[in-house]
Structures are given as structure tokens and as C-alpha cells.
Design an enzyme around this catalytic site. Structure first.
Site, PDB file in Angstrom:
ATOM      1  N   MET A  33      85.670  30.369-197.536  1.00 39.98           N
ATOM      2  CA  MET A  33      85.478  29.189-198.387  1.00 39.98           C
ATOM      3  C   MET A  33      84.189  29.366-199.186  1.00 39.98           C
ATOM      4  SD  MET A  33      87.095  25.975-196.405  1.00 39.98           S
ATOM      5  CE  MET A  33      85.706  25.573-195.377  1.00 39.98           C
ATOM      6  N   GLY A  34      83.732  30.615-199.358  1.00 46.23           N
ATOM      7  CA  GLY A  34      82.508  30.863-200.112  1.00 46.23           C
ATOM      8  C   GLY A  34      81.275  30.504-199.298  1.00 46.23           C
ATOM      9  N   ALA A  35      80.140  30.258-200.013  1.00 43.50           N
ATOM     10  CA  ALA A  35      78.835  30.063-199.355  1.00 43.50           C
ATOM     11  C   ALA A  35      78.614  31.217-198.383  1.00 43.50           C
ATOM     12  CB  ALA A  35      78.753  28.703-198.670  1.00 43.50           C
ATOM     13  N   HIS A  40      80.099  36.782-193.169  1.00 43.91           N
ATOM     14  CA  HIS A  40      81.231  37.121-194.044  1.00 43.91           C
ATOM     15  C   HIS A  40      81.136  38.584-194.500  1.00 43.91           C
ATOM     16  CE1 HIS A  40      80.801  32.660-194.948  1.00 43.91           C
ATOM     17  NE2 HIS A  40      82.070  32.744-194.588  1.00 43.91           N
ATOM     18  N   GLU A 152      85.101  35.420-185.413  1.00 46.37           N
ATOM     19  CA  GLU A 152      85.306  34.863-184.061  1.00 46.37           C
ATOM     20  C   GLU A 152      84.532  33.574-183.859  1.00 46.37           C
ATOM     21  OE1 GLU A 152      84.263  37.841-181.213  1.00 46.37           O
ATOM     22  OE2 GLU A 152      86.236  38.801-181.336  1.00 46.37           O
ATOM     23  N   GLN A 157      90.383  28.628-184.403  1.00 41.90           N
ATOM     24  CA  GLN A 157      91.037  28.929-185.688  1.00 41.90           C
ATOM     25  C   GLN A 157      91.660  30.321-185.664  1.00 41.90           C
ATOM     26  OE1 GLN A 157      89.493  28.152-189.855  1.00 41.90           O
ATOM     27  NE2 GLN A 157      88.823  30.266-189.656  1.00 41.90           N
ATOM     28  N   ARG A 191      77.311  25.958-192.891  1.00 39.94           N
ATOM     29  CA  ARG A 191      76.805  24.588-192.703  1.00 39.94           C
ATOM     30  C   ARG A 191      75.364  24.565-192.188  1.00 39.94           C
ATOM     31  NH1 ARG A 191      82.578  23.477-191.359  1.00 39.94           N
ATOM     32  NH2 ARG A 191      83.270  21.908-192.844  1.00 39.94           N
TER      33      ARG A 191
HETATM   34  O1  PAF Z   1      87.124  29.850-191.887  1.00 37.82           O
HETATM   35  C1  PAF Z   1      87.234  29.493-193.075  1.00 37.82           C
HETATM   36  O2  PAF Z   1      86.353  29.749-193.917  1.00 37.82           O
HETATM   37  C2  PAF Z   1      88.459  28.706-193.500  1.00 37.82           C
HETATM   38  O3  PAF Z   1      88.900  27.860-192.488  1.00 37.82           O
HETATM   39  C3  PAF Z   1      89.618  29.624-193.991  1.00 37.82           C
HETATM   40  C4  PAF Z   1      90.134  30.498-192.873  1.00 37.82           C
HETATM   41  C5  PAF Z   1      89.140  30.485-195.138  1.00 37.82           C
HETATM   42  C6  PAF Z   1      90.784  28.746-194.471  1.00 37.82           C
HETATM   43  O4  PAF Z   1      90.399  27.902-195.499  1.00 37.82           O
END
Ligand code: PAF
Length: 282
Positions: A33-35, A40, A152, A157, A191
Site C-alpha cells: 500500500m506504499g509508504a 518492503h 510475516e 494476513q 503506521r
Molecule cells: O499488507 C498490505 O500492505 C496490504 O494489506 C496488501 C496485502 C497490499 C493488500 O492491500
């Protein structure tokens, strides 16, 4: 450092992936979701070693936020993200507009059970995983990569995405990348920028408390007592605790401590207005 191409439509994404496939090149997808932070970037590095082409998607998915959550103030830092991804050597950034993912009349949502109803995040964010699974299914189908990777840090998720990908027969290998932490143990998260200086000092207590509890559990002490003490430590530090749970690492069901099967400790807690989640292997 080459500049990754920016792809904004499903049609352009399919054109790029068709060309790569025709050339016999494998493809990895890193949905975000960027940021973007080092967590990442570490995911892009893991798949860079496994696939010829790496696509990072950036899409702040509205359907995974409840009306009371931080969708509108979620950090959006596209230019900085683009620079980081260029330095990381990714091939393409897929950054669709909301109407590309949810065109007028969109009416389908994936309905989940299994790890999505483990009584962890789902207890506090009841609509969250349907939104995640729906957007991830779309991203998987649109890009149809060989590999997709998720951090992880969002452990439930990851379990939900693995289950959904398997259940829908999507021919994609889902990988999990280890959580990247600050030196004091705080898990990197987009966040964390919401934390003020005092909250930032307290935030690592989640990880420190879990590590201590995990060590005691491994040492054979009474699990229920350890978990009760750990919950009290977190609350005494100033958190409002949503949950601290020990679960089976695969199903996220009740832990079978005696079996020697892998266990996971998972936490979610609020400090001020910021909700943090974390987990560790036990
Ligand atoms: O983990 C995230 O950043 C989001 O939940 C994802 C997997 C990109 C789905 O929008």
C-alpha cells in the site's frame, strides 16, 4: 539505477507480463500500500533472487479499511516510494487508480473462513480480510506472477492469502518475508510515523515482552501464567491491548504446546490512537 516503468491499468500490466512471459521470463509480485520502508524493500530483494522480473504494486485499498479507520490519512508517499524502488532495481510499479480496481458496479467480495476467522485481527476488524483477500485475488489474477511475497509482520494476513490462493487454484507460490525491526525490536510499519516521541519509546515493549514470554514457554514454564503476565506487562506499559495470543503457526488455531509443532505468538495493541501488531515464532 534504472527507472521502473509505472503501470496504471490492468491492460498495460497484462501487456508487460505477456511480453515477459513470451521471452520466457519469470515474474514476482510484491503487493503493497506504499509508504515503503526497509521491510518492503527486503521483500523485493528476496524475490529479486528468485524471479527475472519484479513488479511492486502500490494501492491503498479502501475496502480493507473500516469507516472508523485511517484510510484517508494513511501515508501516501509515491515519489519517495518510486525512488526507493528504482534503487532496489524493480522492473515495474503497478499503481492503479481506485476505479481501475473497483470500477462502477463492482459487486464481488471474497468470503473467507479458516485462518480469517481465527479470532485475532478478525475480532477487531471484522470486514478487513474480505477487503484484503478481494484485492489480493484481483492483483494475483491481473499480474498472474509465478511468486507473490507478503511480510510475516501481518501473519494472519499471510495465512489468509495462502489459503485463498490455494483454494482458488491460483498457480502462484506465496512466500512470507521475515519482519524487519528497528534496533530496539519495534517491527517496521508504515503506521509507525503516527507515533510521537513518548509513544515511540514505549512501542518496542510489545516485541521485548513477547520475546521474554517465548523464551519462558520454550523453557517449559506454565503457558497460561506466562501469557497472563505478558498481557499485564503490556497493559502496564500504557497500551490498550486487543489481544496477545499463542497459536499454532499454520492454522492459527489453539496451540498444541506438547506436540512440538511450530507456534506463533501474536499481539495487537493501541498506543494513543495508533494500533500496532506484531508476532514472533515460539
Ligand atoms: O499488507 C498490505 O500492505 C496490504 O494489506 C496488501 C496485502 C497490499 C493488500 O492491500
Amino acid at each position: 539505477m534504472s527507472t521502473p516503468g509505472i503501470i496504471e491499468s490492468v491492460a498495460a500490466l497484462r501487456q508487460a507480463t505477456r511480453q515477459w512471459r513470451a521471452a520466457g521470463e519469470s515474474i514476482a509480485l510484491v503487493p503493497t500500500m506504499g509508504a515503503l520502508h526497509a521491510g518492503h524493500i527486503s521483500l523485493t530483494q528476496i524475490v529479486r533472487a528468485k524471479a527475472r522480473r519484479v513488479i511492486v504494486s502500490i494501492f491503498v485499498n479502501p475496502t480493507q479499511f473500516a469507516p472508523t479507520e485511517d484510510f484517508s490519512k494513511y501515508p501516501r508517499t509515491f515519489e519517495a516510494d518510486r525512488e526507493k524502488l528504482a534503487a532496489a532495481g524493480v522492473d515495474a510499479i503497478y499503481a492503479p487508480q481506485p476505479a481501475e480496481i473497483y470500477p462502477p458496479g463492482f459487486a464481488t467480495t471474497i468470503s473467507l473462513a479458516g485462518p480469517a476467522s481465527a479470532g485475532l485481527e478478525d475480532r477487531f476488524r471484522p470486514t478487513h480480510f474480505a477487503g484484503v483477500a478481494t484485492v489480493v485475488a484481483k492483483l494475483h489474477i491481473q499480474a498472474m506472477p509465478d511468486i507473490a511475497i507478503y511480510g510475516e509482520k501481518d501473519f494472519q494476513q499471510l495465512a489468509v492469502i495462502r489459503q485463498m490462493t490455494r483454494d482458488l487454484d491460483l498457480p502462484i507460490e506465496v512466500l512470507g518475508g521475515p519482519t524487519i525491526r528497528e534496533a530496539d525490536g519495534l517491527a517496521l510499519s508504515s503506521r509507525n510515523v503516527y507515533l510521537d516521541a513518548a509513544q515511540r519509546k514505549i512501542a518496542p515493549i510489545l516485541n521485548v515482552t513477547m520475546r521474554d514470554a517465548a523464551q519462558r514457554i520454550r523453557g517449559g514454564s506454565d503457558v497460561a501464567a506466562i501469557m497472563t503476565n505478558a498481557r499485564a506487562t503490556i497493559t502496564a506499559a500504557g497500551f490498550s491491548l486487543d489481544y496477545l495470543e499463542l497459536r499454532g503457526a499454520i492454522t492459527l488455531g489453539a496451540p498444541d504446546v506438547a506436540s512440538g509443532k511450530p507456534l506463533r505468538m501474536l499481539v495487537a495493541a493501541k498506543i494513543g490512537m495508533t494500533r500496532l501488531i506484531d508476532n514472533i515464532a515460539v
